[in-house]
Write a protein that holds these residues in place. Sequence first.
Motif, PDB file in Angstrom:
ATOM      1  N   GLY A 118      43.830  72.681  53.545  1.00 18.93           N
ATOM      2  CA  GLY A 118      44.405  74.012  53.330  1.00 18.93           C
ATOM      3  C   GLY A 118      45.876  73.895  52.963  1.00 18.93           C
ATOM      4  O   GLY A 118      46.381  74.632  52.103  1.00 18.93           O
ATOM      5  N   THR A 119      46.568  72.982  53.614  1.00 17.38           N
ATOM      6  CA  THR A 119      47.992  72.764  53.314  1.00 17.38           C
ATOM      7  C   THR A 119      48.171  72.392  51.845  1.00 17.38           C
ATOM      8  O   THR A 119      49.033  72.941  51.145  1.00 17.38           O
ATOM      9  N   ALA A 120      47.349  71.443  51.385  1.00 16.61           N
ATOM     10  CA  ALA A 120      47.433  71.005  49.986  1.00 16.61           C
ATOM     11  C   ALA A 120      47.165  72.178  49.050  1.00 16.61           C
ATOM     12  O   ALA A 120      47.844  72.343  48.021  1.00 16.61           O
ATOM     13  N   GLY A 121      46.200  73.011  49.402  1.00 13.77           N
ATOM     14  CA  GLY A 121      45.868  74.158  48.559  1.00 13.77           C
ATOM     15  C   GLY A 121      47.042  75.120  48.438  1.00 13.77           C
ATOM     16  O   GLY A 121      47.380  75.586  47.343  1.00 13.77           O
ATOM     17  N   LEU A 122      47.667  75.413  49.583  1.00 10.61           N
ATOM     18  CA  LEU A 122      48.818  76.327  49.559  1.00 10.61           C
ATOM     19  C   LEU A 122      49.984  75.709  48.793  1.00 10.61           C
ATOM     20  O   LEU A 122      50.673  76.386  48.026  1.00 10.61           O
ATOM     21  N   HIS A 123      50.175  74.404  48.984  1.00 11.99           N
ATOM     22  CA  HIS A 123      51.265  73.714  48.276  1.00 11.99           C
ATOM     23  C   HIS A 123      51.017  73.760  46.760  1.00 11.99           C
ATOM     24  O   HIS A 123      51.926  74.056  45.976  1.00 11.99           O
ATOM     25  N   PRO A 130      53.934  87.894  43.168  1.00 10.54           N
ATOM     26  CA  PRO A 130      52.555  87.465  43.405  1.00 10.54           C
ATOM     27  C   PRO A 130      52.229  87.243  44.887  1.00 10.54           C
ATOM     28  O   PRO A 130      53.123  86.940  45.676  1.00 10.54           O
ATOM     29  N   VAL A 131      50.961  87.413  45.210  1.00 13.77           N
ATOM     30  CA  VAL A 131      50.475  87.188  46.582  1.00 13.77           C
ATOM     31  C   VAL A 131      49.585  85.952  46.596  1.00 13.77           C
ATOM     32  O   VAL A 131      48.635  85.861  45.822  1.00 13.77           O
ATOM     33  N   VAL A 132      49.913  84.996  47.450  1.00 15.04           N
ATOM     34  CA  VAL A 132      49.022  83.854  47.705  1.00 15.04           C
ATOM     35  C   VAL A 132      48.441  84.089  49.092  1.00 15.04           C
ATOM     36  O   VAL A 132      49.169  84.064  50.087  1.00 15.04           O
ATOM     37  N   GLU A 133      47.146  84.350  49.123  1.00 15.80           N
ATOM     38  CA  GLU A 133      46.527  84.773  50.386  1.00 15.80           C
ATOM     39  C   GLU A 133      46.119  83.538  51.192  1.00 15.80           C
ATOM     40  O   GLU A 133      45.371  82.703  50.687  1.00 15.80           O
ATOM     41  N   ASP A 134      46.595  83.436  52.405  1.00 16.01           N
ATOM     42  CA  ASP A 134      46.185  82.330  53.276  1.00 16.01           C
ATOM     43  C   ASP A 134      44.973  82.797  54.075  1.00 16.01           C
ATOM     44  O   ASP A 134      45.103  83.488  55.094  1.00 16.01           O
ATOM     45  N   ALA A 135      43.791  82.395  53.584  1.00 16.48           N
ATOM     46  CA  ALA A 135      42.541  82.780  54.240  1.00 16.48           C
ATOM     47  C   ALA A 135      41.954  81.596  55.008  1.00 16.48           C
ATOM     48  O   ALA A 135      40.754  81.562  55.296  1.00 16.48           O
ATOM     49  N   CYS A 136      42.822  80.629  55.361  1.00 14.06           N
ATOM     50  CA  CYS A 136      42.338  79.392  55.998  1.00 14.06           C
ATOM     51  C   CYS A 136      41.522  79.647  57.266  1.00 14.06           C
ATOM     52  O   CYS A 136      40.645  78.869  57.607  1.00 14.06           O
ATOM     53  N   GLU A 137      41.847  80.734  57.975  1.00 19.00           N
ATOM     54  CA  GLU A 137      41.163  80.984  59.252  1.00 19.00           C
ATOM     55  C   GLU A 137      40.126  82.101  59.133  1.00 19.00           C
ATOM     56  O   GLU A 137      39.625  82.576  60.145  1.00 19.00           O
ATOM     57  N   ALA A 138      39.808  82.528  57.900  1.00 23.46           N
ATOM     58  CA  ALA A 138      39.131  83.822  57.793  1.00 23.46           C
ATOM     59  C   ALA A 138      37.846  83.837  56.964  1.00 23.46           C
ATOM     60  O   ALA A 138      37.464  84.895  56.463  1.00 23.46           O
ATOM     61  N   LEU A 139      37.159  82.718  56.843  1.00 21.79           N
ATOM     62  CA  LEU A 139      35.901  82.758  56.098  1.00 21.79           C
ATOM     63  C   LEU A 139      34.903  83.650  56.848  1.00 21.79           C
ATOM     64  O   LEU A 139      34.596  83.405  58.020  1.00 21.79           O
ATOM     65  N   GLY A 140      34.434  84.689  56.175  1.00 26.75           N
ATOM     66  CA  GLY A 140      33.496  85.618  56.811  1.00 26.75           C
ATOM     67  C   GLY A 140      34.152  86.922  57.242  1.00 26.75           C
ATOM     68  O   GLY A 140      33.463  87.868  57.607  1.00 26.75           O
ATOM     69  N   ALA A 141      35.483  86.989  57.199  1.00 26.05           N
ATOM     70  CA  ALA A 141      36.176  88.231  57.571  1.00 26.05           C
ATOM     71  C   ALA A 141      36.211  89.165  56.369  1.00 26.05           C
ATOM     72  O   ALA A 141      36.283  88.711  55.227  1.00 26.05           O
ATOM     73  N   SER A 142      36.155  90.471  56.641  1.00 21.94           N
ATOM     74  CA  SER A 142      36.115  91.390  55.500  1.00 21.94           C
ATOM     75  C   SER A 142      36.788  92.719  55.822  1.00 21.94           C
ATOM     76  O   SER A 142      36.956  93.094  56.982  1.00 21.94           O
ATOM     77  N   ILE A 143      37.153  93.402  54.738  1.00 21.60           N
ATOM     78  CA  ILE A 143      37.715  94.746  54.820  1.00 21.60           C
ATOM     79  C   ILE A 143      36.811  95.659  54.006  1.00 21.60           C
ATOM     80  O   ILE A 143      36.629  95.421  52.804  1.00 21.60           O
ATOM     81  N   VAL A 199      43.627  80.768  49.547  1.00 25.96           N
ATOM     82  CA  VAL A 199      43.434  79.391  50.016  1.00 25.96           C
ATOM     83  C   VAL A 199      42.646  79.383  51.321  1.00 25.96           C
ATOM     84  O   VAL A 199      42.860  80.229  52.194  1.00 25.96           O
ATOM     85  N   TRP A 200      41.777  78.383  51.432  1.00 27.49           N
ATOM     86  CA  TRP A 200      40.876  78.247  52.580  1.00 27.49           C
ATOM     87  C   TRP A 200      41.031  76.854  53.175  1.00 27.49           C
ATOM     88  O   TRP A 200      41.354  75.912  52.438  1.00 27.49           O
ATOM     89  N   GLY A 201      40.750  76.735  54.480  1.00 25.59           N
ATOM     90  CA  GLY A 201      40.884  75.431  55.133  1.00 25.59           C
ATOM     91  C   GLY A 201      39.601  75.048  55.854  1.00 25.59           C
ATOM     92  O   GLY A 201      38.908  75.908  56.392  1.00 25.59           O
ATOM     93  N   THR A 238      40.133  81.869  42.845  1.00 25.89           N
ATOM     94  CA  THR A 238      40.806  82.814  41.956  1.00 25.89           C
ATOM     95  C   THR A 238      39.784  83.365  40.958  1.00 25.89           C
ATOM     96  O   THR A 238      38.767  82.724  40.681  1.00 25.89           O
ATOM     97  N   ASP A 239      40.094  84.520  40.400  1.00 26.20           N
ATOM     98  CA  ASP A 239      39.261  85.063  39.314  1.00 26.20           C
ATOM     99  C   ASP A 239      39.861  84.756  37.955  1.00 26.20           C
ATOM    100  O   ASP A 239      39.259  85.055  36.934  1.00 26.20           O
ATOM    101  N   ASN A 240      41.049  84.197  37.952  1.00 31.12           N
ATOM    102  CA  ASN A 240      41.783  84.005  36.701  1.00 31.12           C
ATOM    103  C   ASN A 240      41.538  82.590  36.145  1.00 31.12           C
ATOM    104  O   ASN A 240      41.951  81.595  36.757  1.00 31.12           O
TER     105      ASN A 240
END
Length: 372
Positions: free
Chosen positions: A59-64, A152-165, A178-180, A197-199
């Motif tokens: 996850g760290t590498a992804g955010l970096h 821009p927003v870089v979303e840190d979703a490392c702890e949130a697989l399965g969480a939703s709004i 980014v996910w971890g 990403t979608d881009n």
Amino acid sequence: MVAVRQIPLARPYLDGREEELVLDVLRSGNLALGPMMRRFEEAFADVAGTRHAVACSSGTAGLHACMAQLGIGPGDEVITSSFSFIASANVVLFQRATPVFAEMDERTFNLDPDAVEAAITPRTRAIIPVHIFGYPCEIGRIGEIARRHGVPVVEDACEALGASIEGRQVGTFGHPSVWGFYPNKQVTTGEGGMITTDNPDVERELRSIVNQGRSDNGDWLVHQRLGFNFRMDEMSAAVGLAQLEKLEYMLGERTRVAERYSRLLASVPGVQVPFEGPHHRSWFIYYVRLDDEVDRAAVIEGMSARGIATRPYLPAIHLQPEYRKLGMREGMLPVTERVARSTLALPFFIGLEDEDVEYVCTALREVIEAAA
Ligand SMILES: Cc1ncc(COP(=O)(O)O)c(C=O)c1O
């Protein structure tokens, strides 16, 4: 006191399927940049609901990589949360930029959107919101603020697989997200991460950045930009693919354990159970908040004497030694500091039996009584 049993803080859930797929990789002789990574990326993009997924080494590498892709550099500011794992702020420092910590919402422990907006300056180049402990942050409002300010927003979703709004998986709001997959996460690959990403242009650039800046047209020996070796290996991808096949079961089991904890702890004096709100939490850890008068260190010691691992989780990033060197001090973020002094992670993993949960809850009640 002699500990009757030992209960660790976390443990990954693995079965024969991980072994089978890892063996397939080993027997293929193709250990890096092979088909398993692509299969895992495709399966993950499906689960996350994004068009592209780029596997990486953590996850760290992804955010970096995302900071590098945005061209974050000296003199730039990136707004993020101090109540997070240290990596989400360190990636700003890796790029010689300045992390700016905004205050949290005391109920959710996530960034307060008003505080984010107040922290924006002409130097702000990105926002990294974190869904801490798997509870979605106000990513809609933060995204709207970011758009208004052209950040821009870089979303840190490392702890949130399965969480939703409102049914939408978090990790689909960022550009990118980014996910971890460290072993305490909802899904593990050992070490590993993912960027979604979608881009397609962002995807191409990130794929190059995590692979030594290699050329977008596939020319192996042309390094078009400064990149890293942040690649995920094939064995890790195999473990991840096997994990995704049972994702629903695993998320369900985590919820079951967490709900049992919350039921049993609801009546324990001195303890506040995790926030329940309008968004759907994915259970990353199970934590409690201790009342101010409870001595957390004594509780940790008492639990340890009963064979139960707990952790003072999370410490505020801005008070870590490396950040104090930058002039950060107590009093900068009073709410974050209060919360960071009082939260405690309890043992939490699939396979934690009902009687183990009861044992932990009874121990917590007794230890708090003794510490009062
Ligand atoms: C919120 C958050 N961000 C970033 C990371 C970094 O992920 P990794 O440990 O895979 O480098 C983690 C994981 O521990 C995390 O919890």
